[in-house]
Design an enzyme around this catalytic site. Structure first.
Site, PDB file in Angstrom:
ATOM      1  N   LYS A  43      14.236  -1.558   1.727  1.00 20.54           N
ATOM      2  CA  LYS A  43      13.294  -2.645   2.012  1.00 20.54           C
ATOM      3  C   LYS A  43      11.927  -2.332   1.394  1.00 20.54           C
ATOM      4  O   LYS A  43      11.658  -1.180   1.016  1.00 20.54           O
ATOM      5  CB  LYS A  43      13.156  -2.792   3.526  1.00 20.54           C
ATOM      6  CG  LYS A  43      12.640  -1.530   4.203  1.00 20.54           C
ATOM      7  CD  LYS A  43      12.865  -1.543   5.706  1.00 20.54           C
ATOM      8  CE  LYS A  43      12.274  -0.289   6.336  1.00 20.54           C
ATOM      9  NZ  LYS A  43      12.678  -0.147   7.735  1.00 20.54           N
ATOM     10  N   TYR A 253     -20.310   3.982  -6.635  1.00 23.85           N
ATOM     11  CA  TYR A 253     -20.977   3.094  -5.687  1.00 23.85           C
ATOM     12  C   TYR A 253     -21.693   3.880  -4.601  1.00 23.85           C
ATOM     13  O   TYR A 253     -21.142   4.840  -4.045  1.00 23.85           O
ATOM     14  CB  TYR A 253     -19.960   2.165  -5.026  1.00 23.85           C
ATOM     15  CG  TYR A 253     -19.540   1.008  -5.909  1.00 23.85           C
ATOM     16  CD1 TYR A 253     -20.477   0.096  -6.385  1.00 23.85           C
ATOM     17  CD2 TYR A 253     -18.208   0.843  -6.261  1.00 23.85           C
ATOM     18  CE1 TYR A 253     -20.084  -0.973  -7.195  1.00 23.85           C
ATOM     19  CE2 TYR A 253     -17.813  -0.224  -7.063  1.00 23.85           C
ATOM     20  CZ  TYR A 253     -18.762  -1.121  -7.520  1.00 23.85           C
ATOM     21  OH  TYR A 253     -18.375  -2.171  -8.320  1.00 23.85           O
TER      22      TYR A 253
HETATM   23  C1  LIG Z   1      13.144   1.128   7.921  1.00 21.52           C
HETATM   24  C2  LIG Z   1      14.338   1.339   8.755  1.00 21.52           C
HETATM   25  C3  LIG Z   1      15.109   2.506   8.600  1.00 21.52           C
HETATM   26  C4  LIG Z   1      14.679   3.679   7.745  1.00 21.52           C
HETATM   27  O1  LIG Z   1      13.787   4.470   8.484  1.00 21.52           O
HETATM   28  P1  LIG Z   1      13.119   5.805   7.895  1.00 21.52           P
HETATM   29  O2  LIG Z   1      12.313   6.313   9.021  1.00 21.52           O
HETATM   30  O3  LIG Z   1      12.295   5.386   6.739  1.00 21.52           O
HETATM   31  O4  LIG Z   1      14.224   6.718   7.495  1.00 21.52           O
HETATM   32  C5  LIG Z   1      16.287   2.588   9.310  1.00 21.52           C
HETATM   33  N1  LIG Z   1      16.672   1.598  10.152  1.00 21.52           N
HETATM   34  C6  LIG Z   1      15.937   0.485  10.344  1.00 21.52           C
HETATM   35  C7  LIG Z   1      16.408  -0.555  11.285  1.00 21.52           C
HETATM   36  C8  LIG Z   1      14.741   0.328   9.668  1.00 21.52           C
HETATM   37  O5  LIG Z   1      13.998  -0.762   9.878  1.00 21.52           O
END
Ligand SMILES: *Cc1c(COP(=O)(O)O)cnc(C)c1O
Length: 351
Positions: A43, A253
């Site tokens: 994602k 800045y």
């Molecule tokens: C983002 C997510 C993961 C991955 O988690 P990490 O801590 O990055 O390994 C796994 N399961 C769900 C439901 C998530 O939303």
């Protein structure tokens, strides 16, 4: 020739992915997952590293299960992996979402009775479900399971998510115990609980499928992972200008840096608009042949000044690596490792 016949020149900002390290991290997490298989949370454009670059590497390493959050993240994956192995964590919010899932053949992760109803109305088919075991985020409450709506679902994988797997707290065992009860209540082909940190909690947490994200990309989710997970993301930036300044000259800045002596500085092509936030001002550093070149003054939107007095042969157009080791970067900035990855902006070329 019309102007659009010319290609856009390469960016002065690139995110170099260490493909070997990425593949090795997946294999490490898959091995640590024991009898379970490791999938991949890709994602948010593979946590900012670029899904189109990351997914083929993980696929060649052996990964078969893919998780995105939004429906808009599906198209990048469709040319790369079988749609039936893509699960969309947010689930369908509208009939259009459900119709899209059916049309392209990806699985929604159903999180509520209303999502289950939408999925049924759209015609149903293989899906995942998320069950809340104590995080109060997305997912069915346990008392919603077992009704006719969930009984009619064709569940490929039943998930829950750990809230505090990066800590040694009683909540982990409590969620594990709740998830074991869920497994007794819900018939699914597979069960999945662990994220990156959850994998390091041990075999009890692995079930059939694990869902690492952060650790694939080099994040150290728990101390157990520090020696086995490798850095994947190496941001690199070009030097735009080199200048010699005198004692008393001000840099950047609000003149937060004033030279105490004559020095040579470099202006590099990265700023807070690229996710190199102002919290790096006076704290970050860049690397040139192993020499650390400190950030001086304020990070601007598109530029950052560094002290190159110890790299006096540094020239305009040279490429430098931004020091970005996840654990250390988090300690220096106060940002989480997740934020550090997902911040990296669109002006980085990726590959
Ligand atoms: C983002 C997510 C993961 C991955 O988690 P990490 O801590 O990055 O390994 C796994 N399961 C769900 C439901 C998530 O939303």
């Amino acid at each position: 020739m019309p102007a659009d016949c010319y290609g856009v020149p390469p960016s002065s900002l690139r995110l170099r992915l260490d493909h070997d390290a990425l593949a090795a991290n997946w294999r490490t997490l898959d091995t640590m997952s024991g009898a379970a298989s490791a999938g991949a949370a890709v994602k948010a454009d593979a946590y900012g590293l670029g899904a189109r670059q990351v997914v083929p590497v993980l696929r060649e390493a052996g990964c078969e299960d893919w998780f995105v959050a939004h429906w808009s993240e599906v198209p990048d994956l469709l040319p790369l992996v079988p749609p039936s192995r893509i699960a969309v964590l947010h689930g369908p919010l509208t009939g259009a979402d459900a119709a899209y899932a059916r049309a392209v053949g990806v699985r929604p992760v159903l999180n509520s009775l209303s999502q289950a109803r939408l999925w049924g109305e759209a015609g149903g088919g293989p899906c995942d479900i998320m069950v809340d075991t104590g995080m109060s985020r997305l997912g069915f409450s346990r008392d919603e399971l077992g009704g006719t709506l969930t009984a009619g679902l064709e569940i490929e994988c039943c998930h829950s998510h750990l809230a505090s797997a990066d800590e040694d707290v009683a909540q982990n065992a409590a969620q594990l115990s709740a998830f074991r009860d869920v497994r007794g209540q819900v018939a699914a082909r597979r069960y999945s609980l662990a994220n990156s940190a959850g994998i390091a909690l041990g075999a009890d947490y692995h079930f059939d499928l694990t869902r690492p994200g952060l650790a694939l990309y080099g994040g150290i989710a728990r101390p157990e992972l520090a020696d086995v997970i490798r850095q994947v993301a190496h941001p690199e930036v070009a030097v735009l200008q080199v200048r010699d300044i005198s004692a008393g000259d001000r840099v950047g800045y609000n003149a937060t840096f004033v030279a105490e002596r004559a020095m040579r500085i470099g202006i590099v092509s990265v700023g807070y608009a690229d996710g190199y936030l102002r919290c790096w001002s006076g704290k970050g550093s860049l690397l040139r042949d192993g020499v650390s070149l400190p950030v001086i003054g304020r990070v601007s939107m598109d530029m950052t000044a560094i002290d190159i007095s110890h790299a006096s042969d540094c020239r305009e157009g040279d490429w430098l690596e931004i020091e970005y080791r996840p654990e250390e970067a988090a300690r220096i900035t106060g940002l989480s490792q997740y934020e550090l990855f997902t911040l990296l902006g669109r002006r980085f070329s990726r590959g």
